[in-house]
Scaffold this active site. Structure first.
Site, short mmCIF file in Angstrom:
data_model
loop_
_atom_site.label_atom_id
_atom_site.label_comp_id
_atom_site.label_asym_id
_atom_site.label_seq_id
_atom_site.Cartn_x
_atom_site.Cartn_y
_atom_site.Cartn_z
N TYR A 158 -51.92 70.75 66.71
CA TYR A 158 -52.98 70.24 67.00
C TYR A 158 -54.08 71.19 67.67
CZ TYR A 158 -56.31 66.02 67.72
OH TYR A 158 -57.29 65.12 67.56
N LYS A 165 -61.25 68.11 71.47
CA LYS A 165 -61.40 66.80 71.76
C LYS A 165 -61.37 66.78 73.47
CE LYS A 165 -61.04 64.55 67.83
NZ LYS A 165 -62.13 63.76 67.33
#
Length: 270
Positions: A158, A165
């Site tokens: 990720y 994010k």
């Protein structure tokens, strides 16, 4: 009771029927919302084949090209919205991007160029949209974006998106402060692992999906419909006192520090 009767707004990020944005749009449409669909101009070739049919399913006739990395495109999109709708009551930001290379290996190997493009599209686009729609937001309007647990904890494959994010969630808090005096709310949903087009770019995603299904408190993953229902709450007057918040829709995965011993034993046997 239709919670969105008389409300108009814009939704970005509908790429196909499995998109979280489409799940949100479907729930809003069920409750009477009038929706403008902002699509990525790079999907122009699939506009007639994929996006228009989905827009028709939610009763939307207003499709607007919007490039999240281009201020002029965003500004023009909201100028069109203003012309057609006059003002709006909600905005759903479902837009994220990170080059595949930045989701692999070590985070420190992310290039400056990939870092910049990821932050621009995944984070700054929300801020830019808030700015360019500011003058057409009604009192009590609601802005919503989508995040993921990788913003808080490290997750395999990720990397750059987790950093983006995290910045997006910080933006939510500052935008909530900016708009609060006008009675306009800004929130985010941290959705669980869902098999979407965007998720397909994450390495070993099927393993992550299986892990979430086995270890979440509800022992399953969530659906775009469930995310849509929570979005309905945050975009309607039901959440009139909620702003600057991160709302989890992940079957309870985020609160668990360690799976039960029984679950761990079963996973080892698989």
């Amino acid at each position: 009771m239709n919670l969105m009767d008389g409300k108009k707004g814009v939704i970005t990020g509908i790429a196909n029927s499995r998109s979280i944005a489409f799940g949100i749009a479907t729930e809003l449409a069920k409750h009477g919302a009038e929706i403008a669909v902002a699509y990525n101009p790079t999907f122009e070739k699939s506009l007639d084949k994929r996006i228009k049919p989905l827009a028709e399913k939610i009763g939307s006739t207003l499709l607007i090209p919007m490039d999240g990395s281009d201020d002029e495109s965003i500004q023009q999109a909201f100028a069109t919205v203003k012309k057609e709708f006059g003002s709006i009551d909600f905005l759903v930001h479902s837009m994220a991007y990170a080059p595949k290379e930045s989701l692999q290996g070590n985070y420190y190997e992310v290039t400056r160029k990939d870092f910049a493009s990821s932050m621009d599209i995944s984070v700054y686009s929300f801020t830019a949209m808030a700015r360019y729609c500011s003058d057409i937001l009604n009192q009590g309007a609601s802005l919503l974006t989508l995040s993921y647990y990788g913003a808080e904890k490290t997750l395999p494959n990720y990397n750059m998106m987790g950093v983006a994010k995290a910045a997006l969630e910080a933006s939510v808090r500052y935008l909530a402060d900016d708009f609060g005096s006008r009675g306009i709310r800004v929130n985010a949903i941290s959705a669980g692992t869902i098999k979407t087009l965007a998720a397909s770019g994450i390495g070993d995603f099927s393993y992550m999906l299986n892990w979430n299904e086995k270890t979440s408190l509800l022992k399953r993953t969530v659906t775009t419909e469930e995310v849509g229902k929570s979005a309905l709450y945050l975009l309607s007057d039901l959440s009139s006192g909620v702003t600057g918040s991160l709302h989890y829709v992940d079957a309870g995965y985020n609160v668990q520090g360690m799976p039960s011993i029984e679950v761990q034993k079963n996973l080892k046997q698989e």
